[in-house]
Design a protein around this motif. Structure first.
Motif, PDB file in Angstrom:
ATOM      1  N   ASP A 315       0.602  -1.249   0.151  1.00 11.65           N
ATOM      2  CA  ASP A 315      -0.224  -0.080   0.331  1.00 11.65           C
ATOM      3  C   ASP A 315       0.488   1.558   0.029  1.00 11.65           C
ATOM      4  O   ASP A 315       0.108   2.127   0.546  1.00 11.65           O
ATOM      5  CB  ASP A 315      -1.028   0.053   1.465  1.00 11.65           C
ATOM      6  CG  ASP A 315      -1.719  -0.874   0.454  1.00 11.65           C
ATOM      7  OD1 ASP A 315      -2.801  -0.785  -0.068  1.00 11.65           O
ATOM      8  OD2 ASP A 315      -2.075  -1.609   2.096  1.00 11.65           O
ATOM      9  N   ALA A 410      -3.893  -4.474  -2.296  1.00 15.00           N
ATOM     10  CA  ALA A 410      -3.161  -2.898  -2.242  1.00 15.00           C
ATOM     11  C   ALA A 410      -4.817  -1.892  -2.782  1.00 15.00           C
ATOM     12  O   ALA A 410      -5.522  -2.591  -3.035  1.00 15.00           O
ATOM     13  CB  ALA A 410      -2.437  -2.727  -3.204  1.00 15.00           C
ATOM     14  N   LYS A 411      -4.862  -1.578  -1.667  1.00 12.40           N
ATOM     15  CA  LYS A 411      -5.648  -0.779  -1.418  1.00 12.40           C
ATOM     16  C   LYS A 411      -6.401   0.008  -2.524  1.00 12.40           C
ATOM     17  O   LYS A 411      -7.458   0.417  -3.094  1.00 12.40           O
ATOM     18  CB  LYS A 411      -5.754   0.741  -0.414  1.00 12.40           C
ATOM     19  CG  LYS A 411      -6.310  -0.309   1.081  1.00 12.40           C
ATOM     20  CD  LYS A 411      -5.954   0.778   2.252  1.00 12.40           C
ATOM     21  CE  LYS A 411      -6.180   0.241   3.584  1.00 12.40           C
ATOM     22  NZ  LYS A 411      -5.753   0.901   3.973  1.00 12.40           N
ATOM     23  N   TYR A 412      -4.805   0.896  -3.356  1.00 18.65           N
ATOM     24  CA  TYR A 412      -4.963   1.701  -4.769  1.00 18.65           C
ATOM     25  C   TYR A 412      -5.579   0.808  -5.948  1.00 18.65           C
ATOM     26  O   TYR A 412      -5.881   0.848  -6.455  1.00 18.65           O
ATOM     27  CB  TYR A 412      -4.108   2.123  -4.933  1.00 18.65           C
ATOM     28  CG  TYR A 412      -4.007   3.184  -6.368  1.00 18.65           C
ATOM     29  CD1 TYR A 412      -4.667   4.015  -6.338  1.00 18.65           C
ATOM     30  CD2 TYR A 412      -2.721   2.435  -7.285  1.00 18.65           C
ATOM     31  CE1 TYR A 412      -4.916   4.683  -8.235  1.00 18.65           C
ATOM     32  CE2 TYR A 412      -2.802   2.940  -8.909  1.00 18.65           C
ATOM     33  CZ  TYR A 412      -3.838   4.106  -8.685  1.00 18.65           C
ATOM     34  OH  TYR A 412      -4.123   4.459 -10.360  1.00 18.65           O
TER      35      TYR A 412
END
Length: 466
Positions: A315, A410-412
């Motif tokens: 992240d 990953a959040k993105y």
């Protein structure tokens, strides 16, 4: 000009101060790298790359985390030259086979010779990561450009093609054009024993997503505001196109994906910091954005963040950045973009191949559309260049065991995956390319809120079904 420098010089152009003439040459590090390398001693072009890094990279990017390690660059070029050498050997064998087929007209003999010669070729030269080049603008010996207060006019430049390779490099528009002046950069640039590097640009070609990235462009303080960035940028685009033709074609051929209709360079991207990054003042950010606009870059309304550069934190993306694409048209010229010459459009193939009607383009003259898959696949290619290209279950389990996380967690990445799926689902399948001049607005916060709301809604629906 000494003979030692003559071998490095690729193409010449000139700029005229009011009473002086400044001639410069373009040098491609990828092109000057020897076709064979013993892996021990550094080739001569590495000394030039090291000089560029010390004199311009470090002063422009003083924060170590915001610039690549020079050793990573060296390793990237070595990997690339290994593949180039392999491609050269393969081409020789293909020529032999063709000659035998034409002269003897017996395919069996040609295939036998091909089989025997193939045994001597190593098959480990291919790499999945992006290909790279660094093109340098060097002041010609005998020129005197010390008076930076005089007005400059420039003549067109021509250049020859190049090549390059990489394991993982990353640079960004943290500084570059209109970066804060530093004492080190502002010092006298005249050293009798070294060539004068006016500026440089780095480009990357992502083979899987078939896009290019202008990852870095910078000019020495004394030469800024002279119009030289235009010619440096044109040379960089030319180098990027050749990377696509050499390494993109090889990549697609190895995977049996290439056809006559395959576009090897769909788009050229750039990324630049927003004012929230805090590396320079808001006024300097606007100046930088206007400079990129003048070079032909337009904002892509895509929730872009720079993926992490190491596998330590999945992240660890850099969020204070926006994505741009090269599209040198505005609201007054976009209607005729489909009719311009091949040279102007060869870096904008995403627009040439879109099915949007001319009427649809003119409905909103302040924007046009790009297939959402193009920036999404670039982001995915970027992630994979850091975390690995194997995404099957066995390889992912091995990477997790080795301490390398799955980038898809990953959040993105989840945000851009949701955004892309949402755009495809609503029937448009596209993102806007904004033709207006800066200031540019980052869409990530708004889209991030929409994403969080959609997750909450999906969670509520799941609970109701249970």
């Amino acid at each position: 000009m000494s003979s030692s420098r003559a071998s490095l010089l690729s193409a010449r152009s000139s700029s005229s101060f009011s009473k002086r003439s400044v001639e410069y040459d373009f040098v491609s590090i990828e092109e000057e790298f020897p076709t064979s390398d013993d892996g021990e001693e550094k080739p001569p072009c590495f000394s030039l790359l090291q000089q560029f890094y010390d004199e311009l990279m470090i002063p422009t990017f003083p924060i170590e985390e915001e610039r690549d390690d020079i050793d990573d660059w060296f390793e990237c070029f070595r990997l690339q030259m290994k593949q180039r050498h392999q491609l050269h050997e393969q081409k020789q064998q293909e020529d032999i086979k063709q000659a035998l087929t034409e002269v003897i007209q017996e395919e069996g003999i040609a295939e036998a010779v091909q089989k025997l010669s193939n045994a001597s070729i190593a098959d480990d030269g291919e790499f999945d990561g992006p290909a790279m080049d660094v093109v340098l603008m060097i002041l010609d010996e005998g020129s005197d450009g010390d008076d930076s207060n005089n007005e400059v006019t420039t003549a067109n430049t021509t250049g020859r093609c190049l090549r390059r390779g990489s394991s993982r490099i990353r640079m960004s528009m943290y500084g570059g054009l209109y970066a804060p002046k530093s004492d080190q950069n502002a010092k006298s640039y005249s050293d009798g024993n070294k060539p004068v590097i006016i500026g440089g640009a780095a480009v990357e070609y992502y083979k899987k997503s078939r896009v290019g990235l202008l990852s870095y462009v910078v000019l020495r303080d004394e030469f800024r505001g002279c119009g030289l960035a235009t010619y440096l940028h044109e040379e960089a685009l030319s180098r990027l196109e050749n990377l696509a033709n050499v390494y993109g074609a090889s990549f697609q051929k190895e995977r049996n994906r290439q056809s006559e209709s395959t576009t090897l360079l769909q788009a050229v991207f750039a990324e630049t910091n927003t004012a929230e990054a805090g590396d320079v003042s808001p006024a300097q950010i606007l100046l930088r954005h206007n400079s990129l606009y003048n070079l032909g870059y337009r904002l892509v309304s895509f929730p872009y963040a720079q993926p992490p550069l190491t596998t330590e934190d999945v992240d660890g993306s850099f969020d204070e950045v926006v994505l741009l694409t090269y599209f040198p048209f505005d609201e007054n010229t976009v209607r005729t973009a489909h009719n311009v010459g091949e040279y102007s459009m060869r870096y904008c193939q995403w627009f040439s191949q879109q099915e949007t009607s001319s009427d649809a383009v003119t409905e909103s003259r302040s924007s046009t559309q790009m297939n959402v898959n193009i920036p999404f696949l670039y982001v995915e290619d970027f992630y994979q260049s850091v975390f690995g290209y194997d995404t099957n279950d066995d390889s992912e389990a091995k990477k997790v065991k080795d301490g390398i996380p799955d980038y898809r967690t990953a959040k993105y990445y989840k945000l851009v995956h949701w955004f892309t799926r949402h755009r495809k689902g609503n029937g448009s399948g596209s993102v806007d390319v904004i033709l207006d001049r800066p200031p540019w607005n980052d869409c990530k916060e708004i889209l991030g809120n929409e994403y969080e709301e959609s997750l909450a809604l999906e969670g509520a629906e799941d609970r109701m079904r249970k």
